[in-house]
Scaffold this motif. Structure first.
Motif, PDB file in Angstrom:
ATOM      1  N   TYR A  84       0.738  -1.116   0.125  1.00 49.80           N
ATOM      2  CA  TYR A  84      -0.125   0.083   0.127  1.00 49.80           C
ATOM      3  C   TYR A  84       0.646   1.222  -0.030  1.00 49.80           C
ATOM      4  CZ  TYR A  84      -4.468  -2.363   0.336  1.00 49.80           C
ATOM      5  OH  TYR A  84      -5.644  -3.150   0.052  1.00 49.80           O
ATOM      6  N   THR A  85       2.055   1.246   0.615  1.00 55.13           N
ATOM      7  CA  THR A  85       3.020   2.316   0.527  1.00 55.13           C
ATOM      8  C   THR A  85       3.473   2.711  -0.991  1.00 55.13           C
ATOM      9  OG1 THR A  85       3.796   1.897   2.734  1.00 55.13           O
ATOM     10  CG2 THR A  85       5.338   3.329   1.205  1.00 55.13           C
ATOM     11  N   THR A  86       3.668   1.536  -1.602  1.00 54.96           N
ATOM     12  CA  THR A  86       4.209   1.576  -3.023  1.00 54.96           C
ATOM     13  C   THR A  86       2.961   1.964  -3.883  1.00 54.96           C
ATOM     14  OG1 THR A  86       5.823  -0.241  -2.424  1.00 54.96           O
ATOM     15  CG2 THR A  86       5.369   0.412  -5.040  1.00 54.96           C
ATOM     16  N   ALA A  87       1.850   1.772  -3.576  1.00 58.82           N
ATOM     17  CA  ALA A  87       0.591   2.090  -4.359  1.00 58.82           C
ATOM     18  C   ALA A  87       0.478   3.619  -4.047  1.00 58.82           C
ATOM     19  CB  ALA A  87      -0.663   1.294  -4.013  1.00 58.82           C
ATOM     20  N   LEU A  88       0.563   4.293  -3.111  1.00 57.44           N
ATOM     21  CA  LEU A  88       0.443   5.551  -2.628  1.00 57.44           C
ATOM     22  C   LEU A  88       1.523   6.257  -3.291  1.00 57.44           C
ATOM     23  CD1 LEU A  88      -1.015   7.576  -0.910  1.00 57.44           C
ATOM     24  CD2 LEU A  88       0.737   7.373   0.948  1.00 57.44           C
TER      25      LEU A  88
END
Length: 471
Positions: free
Chosen positions: A10-14
């Motif tokens: 989710y950090t990468t997606a953000l």
């Protein structure tokens, strides 16, 4: 461990979402990526990293890094073609726009020859290569290791061994099936061989989306070729799947060839890091014809969407006729609106597409545009005699275009393309005759061809259209 994995995903997606917000070109694509990255990050992340980026930063950085070299190259070219700039009796804003987009001027003293289908194109191209005395530049999206590919290889090797400098630049995605033996044979013959971007480098930069779709051949700086034909047996109807293959290419003799040479040298510079020194061409007028021509090279490294702006300029300036032949008709909202407006103001707008598709998703997506086209009076024709692959545009009686760009998002925003714009009444008349023959071999495709189909077919078409940004 699972918790840490979720945080990482989710950090990468953000981070990707922030990049989308910074660089998106259309609201539709941005919303689509953001929703996908938030709801299905495991699936969306790898897709975004490969297909989501819309600017080829590496190419742009290479240009900035060696601006002096490229500026000097452009200056030398400008000096060569300066004596061939036409003197117009009155200002022409449409030509000025084309020159601004191309960053080159129109030149006169050219002879432009239409080459209809593969046999005429390959015969002419091979003869020019055979007669080359100093250097040969070749750049293709597809080169196959088949009968025609072997003939092409043999010819290039023969010229290299005779002392002619030969360059072979290829797109590693389009040429994924080309054997290492094929490339090794070229190199051992003394040919300078390089991919535009290796698969490893594409994946390393996560830029698989950006492909060099150009097809260029230049011999001695005096003769050049551009159009829809690659090197493969299908272009000569030696395979049965798409036969007969309908395509159009253009042979250019004269100073406009310098535009093709500049496009090749910039691509070679990106791929290799250096600009080769080439002998000075002889551009003295030598033909009875005196056609004005301009080369427009476009790509994802452009500061603006030059390819889309070019099409919009052609559509908006049309007064009586706008005929477009393209194998892939998946326009974005700007192009579709411009086509509708042209038709509503009385322009004869015709779009020629193939009946026999080579990409099913594009085939289905095209059907979803029929109602919008029909309502505005745009006539869509379906070519019935085999697969039509030509990329041709005709505006009024003023100019014709032959090149590599399709009427889809990939050509407008993702691929490196090149087109020749010819401003000449005799050329336009000849191109008109070619397209009239194509229309006579076609049937119109009204909205009823979509509206009367089954619900599953309509849903499939609409779903395919959602993928238009990456088709």
């Amino acid at each position: 461990m699972l918790y840490l994995g979720l945080i990482l995903v989710y950090t990468t997606a953000l981070v990707c979402i922030l990049q989308v917000l910074q660089h998106y070109r259309t609201a539709q694509s941005a919303i689509g990526w953001i929703i996908a990255l938030l709801t299905l990050p495991y699936l969306a992340l790898p897709l975004y990293l490969v297909f989501g980026r819309n600017r080829f930063e590496g190419y742009a950085r290479a240009r900035r890094k060696d601006d002096r070299k490229l500026d000097n190259l452009a200056f030398q070219l400008d000096q060569l073609i300066a004596p061939h700039r036409p003197l117009y009796q009155q200002p022409d804003s449409s030509k000025e726009v084309f020159e601004t987009l191309a960053r080159l001027p129109f030149t006169e003293h050219n002879r432009c020859t239409l080459l209809v289908n593969g046999n005429a194109t390959i015969e002419s191209m091979f003869n020019s290569i055979l007669n080359a005395e100093r250097y040969i530049l070749t750049e293709f999206y597809i080169v196959r290791d088949d009968e025609l590919g072997l003939q092409f290889k043999t010819l290039l090797m023969k010229k290299a061994r005779s002392g002619v400098i030969v360059f072979f630049l290829y797109d590693d995605v389009g040429c994924a099936g080309l054997s290492s033996e094929y490339l090794r044979d070229l190199q051992e013959a003394g040919i300078l061989v390089h991919p535009f971007g290796t698969l490893r480098s594409y994946l390393k930069r996560l830029q698989l989306n950006f492909r060099n779709h150009r097809k260029i051949v230049v011999t001695d700086g005096e003769t050049g070729y551009v159009g829809g034909i690659n090197i493969g047996d299908e272009y000569l109807d030696r395979t049965t799947r798409y036969a007969p293959w309908r395509d159009t290419h253009l042979k250019i003799e004269g100073p406009a060839v310098m535009g093709l040479q500049l496009s090749f040298l910039e691509d070679w510079h990106w791929a290799t890091g250096y600009i080769p020194e080439l002998p000075k061409p002889n551009l003295a007028p030598k033909y009875d014809e005196d056609q004005k021509a301009l080369i427009l090279a476009t790509g994802p490294a452009d500061e603006l969407n030059y390819c889309e702006l070019f099409f919009l300029q052609c559509i908006n300036q049309a007064k009586s006729r706008l005929w477009i032949a393209t194998p892939y008709f998946v326009p974005d909202i700007q192009i579709m609106s411009a086509l509708q407006l042209a038709s509503l103001r009385g322009v004869d707008v015709r779009i020629l597409i193939p009946r026999k598709p080579d990409h099913k998703f594009i085939y289905y997506a095209t059907y979803s545009y029929l109602a919008q086209a029909d309502t505005a009076g745009i006539k869509i024709y379906r070519y019935e005699k085999g697969f039509m692959h030509q990329k041709v545009l005709l505006v009024d009686d003023t100019h014709g275009v032959v090149g590599t760009a399709n009427l889809d998002n990939r050509s407008m925003k993702l691929n490196f393309e090149v087109s020749a714009i010819v401003h000449d009444k005799s050329f336009v008349a000849e191109l008109t005759q070619v397209l009239v023959r194509d229309f006579s071999a076609s049937n119109t495709l009204p909205a009823s061809q979509y509206e009367l189909r089954s619900l599953p077919f309509k849903l499939l078409c609409r779903a395919a259209r959602l993928l238009a940004p990456i088709l």
